[in-house]
Design a protein around this motif. Structure first.
Motif, PDB file in Angstrom:
ATOM      1  N   CYS A   5      -7.759  -0.912   4.493  1.00 53.22           N
ATOM      2  CA  CYS A   5      -6.312  -1.289   4.843  1.00 53.22           C
ATOM      3  C   CYS A   5      -6.263  -0.664   6.473  1.00 53.22           C
ATOM      4  O   CYS A   5      -7.011   0.171   6.719  1.00 53.22           O
ATOM      5  CB  CYS A   5      -5.266  -0.102   4.176  1.00 53.22           C
ATOM      6  N   ILE A   6      -5.548  -1.320   7.152  1.00 53.50           N
ATOM      7  CA  ILE A   6      -5.374  -1.321   8.386  1.00 53.50           C
ATOM      8  C   ILE A   6      -4.115  -0.748   8.574  1.00 53.50           C
ATOM      9  O   ILE A   6      -2.818  -1.146   8.210  1.00 53.50           O
ATOM     10  CB  ILE A   6      -5.356  -2.480   9.486  1.00 53.50           C
ATOM     11  N   GLY A   7      -3.909   0.384   9.460  1.00 51.06           N
ATOM     12  CA  GLY A   7      -2.579   0.974   9.724  1.00 51.06           C
ATOM     13  C   GLY A   7      -2.078   0.670  11.276  1.00 51.06           C
ATOM     14  O   GLY A   7      -3.147   0.477  12.048  1.00 51.06           O
ATOM     15  N   VAL A  27      -7.987   2.861  10.044  1.00 44.75           N
ATOM     16  CA  VAL A  27      -8.392   2.391   8.833  1.00 44.75           C
ATOM     17  C   VAL A  27      -8.776   3.296   7.762  1.00 44.75           C
ATOM     18  O   VAL A  27      -9.026   4.546   7.901  1.00 44.75           O
ATOM     19  CB  VAL A  27      -9.934   1.769   9.202  1.00 44.75           C
ATOM     20  N   PHE A  28      -8.307   2.802   6.535  1.00 44.71           N
ATOM     21  CA  PHE A  28      -8.494   3.788   5.341  1.00 44.71           C
ATOM     22  C   PHE A  28      -8.670   2.804   4.357  1.00 44.71           C
ATOM     23  O   PHE A  28      -8.732   1.587   4.401  1.00 44.71           O
ATOM     24  CB  PHE A  28      -7.042   4.742   5.003  1.00 44.71           C
ATOM     25  N   ILE A  29      -9.248   3.263   3.199  1.00 42.58           N
ATOM     26  CA  ILE A  29      -9.782   2.792   1.950  1.00 42.58           C
ATOM     27  C   ILE A  29      -8.988   3.127   0.762  1.00 42.58           C
ATOM     28  O   ILE A  29      -8.573   4.257   0.540  1.00 42.58           O
ATOM     29  CB  ILE A  29     -11.137   2.863   1.921  1.00 42.58           C
ATOM     30  N   HIS A  53       7.779   1.275   0.489  1.00 40.41           N
ATOM     31  CA  HIS A  53       7.091  -0.014   0.330  1.00 40.41           C
ATOM     32  C   HIS A  53       6.757  -0.366   1.927  1.00 40.41           C
ATOM     33  O   HIS A  53       7.262  -0.189   2.705  1.00 40.41           O
ATOM     34  CB  HIS A  53       8.001  -1.058  -0.101  1.00 40.41           C
ATOM     35  N   GLU A  54       5.257  -1.034   1.729  1.00 38.65           N
ATOM     36  CA  GLU A  54       4.784  -1.620   3.273  1.00 38.65           C
ATOM     37  C   GLU A  54       4.268  -3.151   2.685  1.00 38.65           C
ATOM     38  O   GLU A  54       3.277  -2.989   2.051  1.00 38.65           O
ATOM     39  CB  GLU A  54       3.746  -0.752   3.560  1.00 38.65           C
ATOM     40  N   VAL A  55       4.808  -4.135   2.888  1.00 42.04           N
ATOM     41  CA  VAL A  55       4.551  -5.341   2.654  1.00 42.04           C
ATOM     42  C   VAL A  55       3.444  -5.723   3.551  1.00 42.04           C
ATOM     43  O   VAL A  55       3.565  -5.616   4.792  1.00 42.04           O
ATOM     44  CB  VAL A  55       5.659  -6.420   2.579  1.00 42.04           C
ATOM     45  N   GLU A  56       2.311  -6.414   3.337  1.00 41.27           N
ATOM     46  CA  GLU A  56       1.267  -6.746   4.168  1.00 41.27           C
ATOM     47  C   GLU A  56       0.617  -8.046   3.557  1.00 41.27           C
ATOM     48  O   GLU A  56       0.492  -8.289   2.573  1.00 41.27           O
ATOM     49  CB  GLU A  56       0.301  -5.591   4.019  1.00 41.27           C
ATOM     50  N   ILE A  57       0.101  -8.721   4.667  1.00 39.99           N
ATOM     51  CA  ILE A  57      -0.670  -9.839   4.555  1.00 39.99           C
ATOM     52  C   ILE A  57      -2.222  -9.282   3.927  1.00 39.99           C
ATOM     53  O   ILE A  57      -2.632  -8.315   4.561  1.00 39.99           O
ATOM     54  CB  ILE A  57      -0.969 -10.564   5.549  1.00 39.99           C
ATOM     55  N   ILE A  84       1.727  -4.974  -1.665  1.00 39.38           N
ATOM     56  CA  ILE A  84       2.419  -3.692  -0.975  1.00 39.38           C
ATOM     57  C   ILE A  84       1.185  -2.621  -1.075  1.00 39.38           C
ATOM     58  O   ILE A  84       0.413  -2.321  -1.735  1.00 39.38           O
ATOM     59  CB  ILE A  84       3.276  -3.509  -2.021  1.00 39.38           C
ATOM     60  N   ASP A  85       1.175  -1.766   0.157  1.00 39.32           N
ATOM     61  CA  ASP A  85       0.637  -0.607   0.360  1.00 39.32           C
ATOM     62  C   ASP A  85       1.597   0.271   0.240  1.00 39.32           C
ATOM     63  O   ASP A  85       2.575   0.857   1.054  1.00 39.32           O
ATOM     64  CB  ASP A  85      -0.013  -0.595   1.787  1.00 39.32           C
ATOM     65  N   PHE A  86       1.770   0.754  -1.292  1.00 41.73           N
ATOM     66  CA  PHE A  86       2.720   1.888  -1.582  1.00 41.73           C
ATOM     67  C   PHE A  86       2.157   3.122  -0.897  1.00 41.73           C
ATOM     68  O   PHE A  86       1.040   3.323  -0.825  1.00 41.73           O
ATOM     69  CB  PHE A  86       3.081   2.086  -2.919  1.00 41.73           C
ATOM     70  N   ALA A 105      -1.773  10.179  -0.353  1.00 41.73           N
ATOM     71  CA  ALA A 105      -0.683   9.571  -0.081  1.00 41.73           C
ATOM     72  C   ALA A 105      -0.556   8.092  -0.200  1.00 41.73           C
ATOM     73  O   ALA A 105       0.307   7.421  -0.299  1.00 41.73           O
ATOM     74  CB  ALA A 105       0.125   9.861   1.288  1.00 41.73           C
ATOM     75  N   LYS A 106      -1.869   7.490  -0.324  1.00 43.15           N
ATOM     76  CA  LYS A 106      -2.087   5.955  -0.096  1.00 43.15           C
ATOM     77  C   LYS A 106      -2.682   5.459  -1.117  1.00 43.15           C
ATOM     78  O   LYS A 106      -2.880   4.291  -1.459  1.00 43.15           O
ATOM     79  CB  LYS A 106      -2.855   5.640   1.412  1.00 43.15           C
ATOM     80  N   SER A 107      -3.674   6.327  -1.930  1.00 44.43           N
ATOM     81  CA  SER A 107      -4.662   5.481  -2.754  1.00 44.43           C
ATOM     82  C   SER A 107      -4.588   6.077  -4.147  1.00 44.43           C
ATOM     83  O   SER A 107      -5.684   5.920  -4.945  1.00 44.43           O
ATOM     84  CB  SER A 107      -6.197   6.086  -2.211  1.00 44.43           C
ATOM     85  N   GLY A 174      -2.002  -4.350   7.231  1.00 41.03           N
ATOM     86  CA  GLY A 174      -0.935  -3.635   8.072  1.00 41.03           C
ATOM     87  C   GLY A 174       0.683  -4.154   7.876  1.00 41.03           C
ATOM     88  O   GLY A 174       0.789  -5.521   7.735  1.00 41.03           O
ATOM     89  N   THR A 175       1.613  -3.302   8.045  1.00 40.10           N
ATOM     90  CA  THR A 175       2.897  -3.557   7.771  1.00 40.10           C
ATOM     91  C   THR A 175       3.740  -3.842   8.993  1.00 40.10           C
ATOM     92  O   THR A 175       3.586  -3.045   9.920  1.00 40.10           O
ATOM     93  CB  THR A 175       3.477  -2.728   6.793  1.00 40.10           C
ATOM     94  N   PRO A 176       4.679  -4.761   8.940  1.00 37.25           N
ATOM     95  CA  PRO A 176       5.613  -4.837   9.928  1.00 37.25           C
ATOM     96  C   PRO A 176       7.051  -3.588   9.909  1.00 37.25           C
ATOM     97  O   PRO A 176       6.840  -2.995   8.639  1.00 37.25           O
ATOM     98  CB  PRO A 176       6.240  -6.177   9.851  1.00 37.25           C
TER      99      PRO A 176
HETATM  100 ZN    ZN Z   1       0.225  -0.069   5.254  1.00 41.09          ZN
END
Ligand code: ZN
Length: 203
Positions: A5-7, A27-29, A53-57, A84-86, A105-107, A174-176
């Motif tokens: 994942c890219i932040g 960067v995180f995994i 919510h973080e919507v991502e391609i 989504i990267d919750f 917080a992410k994984s 990454g999210t907009p």
């Molecule tokens: Zn994200």
């Protein structure tokens, strides 16, 4: 398989969280246990009161590679998706303040929504692809891959310096702007252009 994942890859999102623009990508995994199983609701975990919510391609890797040059990066994927990267924002803020890793917080289980996949052939330009997230039928996030600070091929070059990419690995790009809290009974629907890519119920 792993989720890379890219932040902080969209300028407007960096501003809304008051983050610094990174000189190098964040960067995180996420482990495979973070993937929300198909057709399952997302359950808000009890350790957070502020799940965002973080919507991502998404990009699915289809060849093994390491130290991939940018100009060959397009040979390593042929499907694009949306997910989504919750993020447990309350927990992430605490961890950030202490300079600690973000994994809690992410994984956590269910923190990665992976929608349907589109073959690259169906996409005219991956660097000008519109996508959006609706929460209860209101658009809350809207982005275009042309706003990415690091484009898909740049990301592949960068992350493959550190991690061997394997078949089936997925990159969250990454999210907009527009991240926000989810609540019980919310419905989240993601779109690439006008195609629905996922629909998730929050419990
Ligand atoms: Zn994200």
């Amino acid at each position: 398989m792993k989720l890379i994942c890219i932040g902080r890859n969209y300028a407007e999102h960096i501003k809304e969280l008051d983050n610094e623009k990174p000189t190098n990508p964040v960067v995180f995994i996420k482990p495979d246990t973070a993937i929300l199983l198909k057709k399952q609701p997302f359950f808000i975990p009890d350790f957070s009161n502020d799940i965002h919510h973080e919507v991502e391609i998404l990009v699915k890797i289809n060849r093994v590679g390491k130290h991939i040059d940018r100009k060959f990066a397009h040979k390593y994927y042929n499907q694009i998706g949306l997910g989504i990267d919750f993020t447990a924002r309350d927990l992430q803020t605490q961890l950030k303040e202490k300079g600690l890793p973000w994994e809690k917080a992410k994984s956590f289980d269910g923190a990665a929504v992976i929608g349907n996949w589109l073959p690259l052939n169906d996409i005219s330009n991956i660097n000008a692809l519109e996508f959006s997230l609706k929460k209860n039928d209101t658009v809350v996030q809207k982005g275009n891959t042309n706003q990415m600070l690091l484009k898909i091929d740049d990301i592949i070059e960068y992350v493959s310096k550190y991690f061997t990419l394997k078949i089936g690995d997925i990159i969250f790009t990454g999210t907009p702007a527009g991240v926000g809290k989810v609540n019980t009974n919310d419905t989240l629907k993601g779109y690439i252009e006008n195609k629905e890519m996922f629909s998730i119920l929050v419990k």
